[in-house]
Scaffold this motif. Sequence first.
Motif, PDB file in Angstrom:
ATOM      1  N   ARG A  43      -3.847   3.575  -0.881  1.00  8.68           N
ATOM      2  CA  ARG A  43      -4.132   2.794  -2.082  1.00  8.68           C
ATOM      3  C   ARG A  43      -3.495   1.438  -1.841  1.00  8.68           C
ATOM      4  O   ARG A  43      -2.291   1.336  -1.623  1.00  8.68           O
ATOM      5  CB  ARG A  43      -3.562   3.474  -3.325  1.00  8.68           C
ATOM      6  CG  ARG A  43      -3.770   2.636  -4.561  1.00  8.68           C
ATOM      7  CD  ARG A  43      -4.379   3.405  -5.717  1.00  8.68           C
ATOM      8  NE  ARG A  43      -5.656   3.993  -5.437  1.00  8.68           N
ATOM      9  CZ  ARG A  43      -6.782   3.697  -6.135  1.00  8.68           C
ATOM     10  NH1 ARG A  43      -6.764   2.819  -7.109  1.00  8.68           N
ATOM     11  NH2 ARG A  43      -7.904   4.310  -5.853  1.00  8.68           N
ATOM     12  N   VAL A  44      -4.306   0.414  -1.814  1.00  2.00           N
ATOM     13  CA  VAL A  44      -3.823  -0.907  -1.427  1.00  2.00           C
ATOM     14  C   VAL A  44      -3.872  -1.831  -2.645  1.00  2.00           C
ATOM     15  O   VAL A  44      -4.822  -1.803  -3.422  1.00  2.00           O
ATOM     16  CB  VAL A  44      -4.692  -1.487  -0.287  1.00  2.00           C
ATOM     17  CG1 VAL A  44      -4.117  -2.797   0.214  1.00  2.00           C
ATOM     18  CG2 VAL A  44      -4.797  -0.488   0.858  1.00  2.00           C
ATOM     19  N   TRP A  58       0.845  -1.208   0.000  1.00  2.00           N
ATOM     20  CA  TRP A  58       0.000   0.000   0.000  1.00  2.00           C
ATOM     21  C   TRP A  58       0.858   1.227   0.000  1.00  2.00           C
ATOM     22  O   TRP A  58       2.035   1.174   0.325  1.00  2.00           O
ATOM     23  CB  TRP A  58      -0.927  -0.001   1.208  1.00  2.00           C
ATOM     24  CG  TRP A  58      -0.207   0.125   2.522  1.00  2.00           C
ATOM     25  CD1 TRP A  58       0.222   1.267   3.126  1.00  2.00           C
ATOM     26  CD2 TRP A  58       0.186  -0.948   3.377  1.00  2.00           C
ATOM     27  NE1 TRP A  58       0.839   0.967   4.303  1.00  2.00           N
ATOM     28  CE2 TRP A  58       0.832  -0.376   4.489  1.00  2.00           C
ATOM     29  CE3 TRP A  58       0.030  -2.335   3.322  1.00  2.00           C
ATOM     30  CZ2 TRP A  58       1.348  -1.149   5.536  1.00  2.00           C
ATOM     31  CZ3 TRP A  58       0.537  -3.103   4.360  1.00  2.00           C
ATOM     32  CH2 TRP A  58       1.188  -2.506   5.455  1.00  2.00           C
TER      33      TRP A  58
END
Lengths: 375, 603
Positions: free
Chosen positions: B343-344, B330
């Motif tokens: 944001r993974v 992430w």
Amino acid sequence: MSVQAPRACYVHVPFCARVCPYCDFAVVAGRNRDAERYCAAVEREIRADSPARPLEAVFIGGGTPSSVSPRLIGRILGALAERHGMASDVEISLESNPEDLGAHAVRDLAGTGVTRLSIGAQSLDPVVLDALGRVHEPDDVLRAVDAALDLMHSVNVDLIFGHPAESAASWQETLARVVAAGPHHVSTYMLTVERGTALSRAIAGGAPAPDEDVQADRFEMAVRVLDAAGYGHYEVSNHAQPGHECRYNLDVWANRSYLAYGLGAHGYRDGVRFRNVRALDAYLSRVEAGDSPRQGEERMSEWDVELERLMLGLRLRTGVAAGQGGRAFLASDAGRRFVAMGIVSHEAGVLRVERPLLTDAVIREVVALPRVSGP
Amino acid sequence: MATPISRIRNFSIIAHIDHGKSTLADRMLERTGAVTEREMREQLLDSMDIERERGITIKAQTVRLAYTAPDGSDYVLNLIDTPGHVDFSYEVSRSLAACEGAVLLVDAAQGVQAQTLANAYLAIEAGLEIVPVLNKIDLPAADPEARAYEIAAILGGDPDDVIRVSAKTGAGLDELLARIVADIPAPTGRADDPLRALVFDSHFDAYRGVVCSIRVMDGTLASGDTALFMATGGRHEVAELGVLTPFAKPVAALGPGESGYLITGVKEIDRIRVGDTVTHPHHKGITPLAGYAEPKPMVFSGLFPSDGDDFERLREALEKLRLNDASLVWQPETSRALGFGFRVGFLGLLHMEIVRERLEREYDLDLVATAPSVAYRVTMLDGSAREVKSPQDLPDAADRLKLEEPYVRAMVIVPSEFTGTVMELLQARRGLLDGMNYLTEERLELTYHVPLAEIVFDFFDTLKSRTRGFASLDYEPDDYRESDLVKVDILLAGEPVDAFSAIAHKDKAYVYGRSMTEKLRELIPRQLFDIAIQASIGSRIIARETVKARRKDVTAKCYGGDISRKKKLLQRQKEGKKRMKMVGSVEVPQDAFVAALRVDEDQ
């Protein structure tokens, strides 16, 4: 905070022949046999109270006060006069249903001292009356208004608009016929779906809900028609010929104190807001045992008082003195936005909602204002 | 007591999801006396709650079974569990590397499914001996004859060689165990050769630190030895060696062919690389074992705490999850609409769902997830290349030379009556037919090249519902291809809402824009002014909706009885508004973001 003894008084008479589908007030249906006992309890509650000062406005609301004998109303008024005294020009309002107002009833009520009769007409369209679950005929209303105009100092007609069964034409006609009948005061209430009512259950079950935009149109129509007929729009839902504004309500909206008796009644005295138990049997048993029927009370802080003053005053078409809270509002982001959008005006120290249909949007910001200290 | 290498068998069970792998493993544990019935919990090898609830295996585990063959000889069977879902195929392949054989388990009613094939191919590629087994033969719908024929057609054997079992009742289990011993070759390797052991898995234990699963190929590793991890260069003393029976049982040494666990005292999971080779520092010139490709995240989604104050808790939770899931990656992301989040990257959709569910359930977080996206490849005018994982990061069309998107090779197995339906669906998803192969007369395998972005949304559910649950899907990364892609922005009162931006194929941008603006018109409450909701590509507006200004916001009655109640009601309403997110001057309920990002069937 100035603490003045109340000069206004509310009395609640909860009895109704039936519960209207939209009503969420403290009412009991089918127990008129308890009316005598109830009024005796109210008398007792009045006598147990400390004296205030001669009353200038009394409001007997319900429920349907006209559904009990005028003799009982007279006894309650007698108890009030005995305890607090009555000003010579006292306004005594009573709420009534048209079907209760036969030839003698209006005369009998006038005989007890009632000076202002409020007639729950709701509509003059049989279709709408039926949808609202009302049993009277449009003609009952007109007859009652006629009778009351002869005997009362002031006559009000209550109307409800915005039911899905109502059309623009029907609303317009109701307004026109009411104006022609010539009461001194007209209250126009937008139909509101309250939680827990038969109406809200019907809507949850698929019945049509009132339309917000249609209600806004009808609101504007009412203001237009009534204003043209000489009824000044003085509060969100109230219109009156000059001098016929409801004196009791004006005191409430001015955030003055008022007495309250009867089940579910709310009062405001010595800086404390209080309310009585809402259930009939609890009210009767408490009062008859010599106990107070009060169920809760809350002492208002200075800031609470200021916010409530604004909350109530902003509903008035005259506006309200801005004062400390109003100045804080005007300085807030929300306040500046409302002024910029023309929803709120500020002139000569008076704060006014220019678009009454958006009153709650304004009040919501006002009642959330953080406390301001100092004058 | 060392077991002769000829009496060791290392194997996995591979199967399509729900074909009964875990139940079969349970029965083997029972039958070999590894656990008493009292100790037997259902699906013992699936230990995480979510695994149990969803009936899938996420982390591979290994268990050592003592088995006495009908001829009286004693064997050690190392059962190396494998995950049962397409997202975790990299874990399957690394488990298979520790085995000489695999039990290919197929539901006797459902027959061969997409993951049966995918896993069978993985096993064949790894050079494993395959023992084909039909499970659930006790089901009324079971058709062992036809299913055995299917399996034989794929593996090229004799249908009569397919073993029939019921993992539920235990029927056929003895035959299966005997066949495992007979068919799967014993490991090779010599105890006195230089040590080579494969790290095929690792997990984090709060008390012991990193626990590695290893398979010794050559030589012997003993407790107290110094282990050299060849890829990282790390030297760590062996604090404990052991096997799982399935309960941890320390051993002094692990010899060639044996599998077990290794604890070194390393606390940080990143310092152990799965696929690494363990040896002794004094051996020179050792060739490391073939490792694995690093798992590569394929699907990306922004995760934001509903309550901005939970940002740090979200970070801590992700860090904790990563201790057991090295594939989780992430980076911080800021959204004007949703605040601070991450944001993974995920291996696939199921992986994404599982991680989100664990974050919400185990770490008590309330999350908003943006629509999943894939990693696009952008070549700039100056020739430089970059990877874009979030629509917000997509450079302007004017600065781009080329925009490519990842494709996958999707394999769908479906009864032939649904062929048309499936082809139609894949065509609508920009899929290119690559192959069509009848497994039997009534079931066939369709292979497609399809953009990953087209299947990350709701493809699997749609496929299932349109084929009444009969289709199965497997996919593997393929290549990148240039596509006519555009970035669609959604604007509220002229302000772009980053959380709703999407990269879409040109032909679908309009549909996305229209559906998003329509949804938002329903979800955004009327306010004191008209709110324009627009979808745009660059400066061009492709869809527009309006939330008309609220005309009525007033209580009809406010008399003496209502004052306190009304004040409190309005104060509560105002409190409620504070939980709204402001986009410019527009108040958007948190729910609206969630609801708008929820995907429906027809999108």
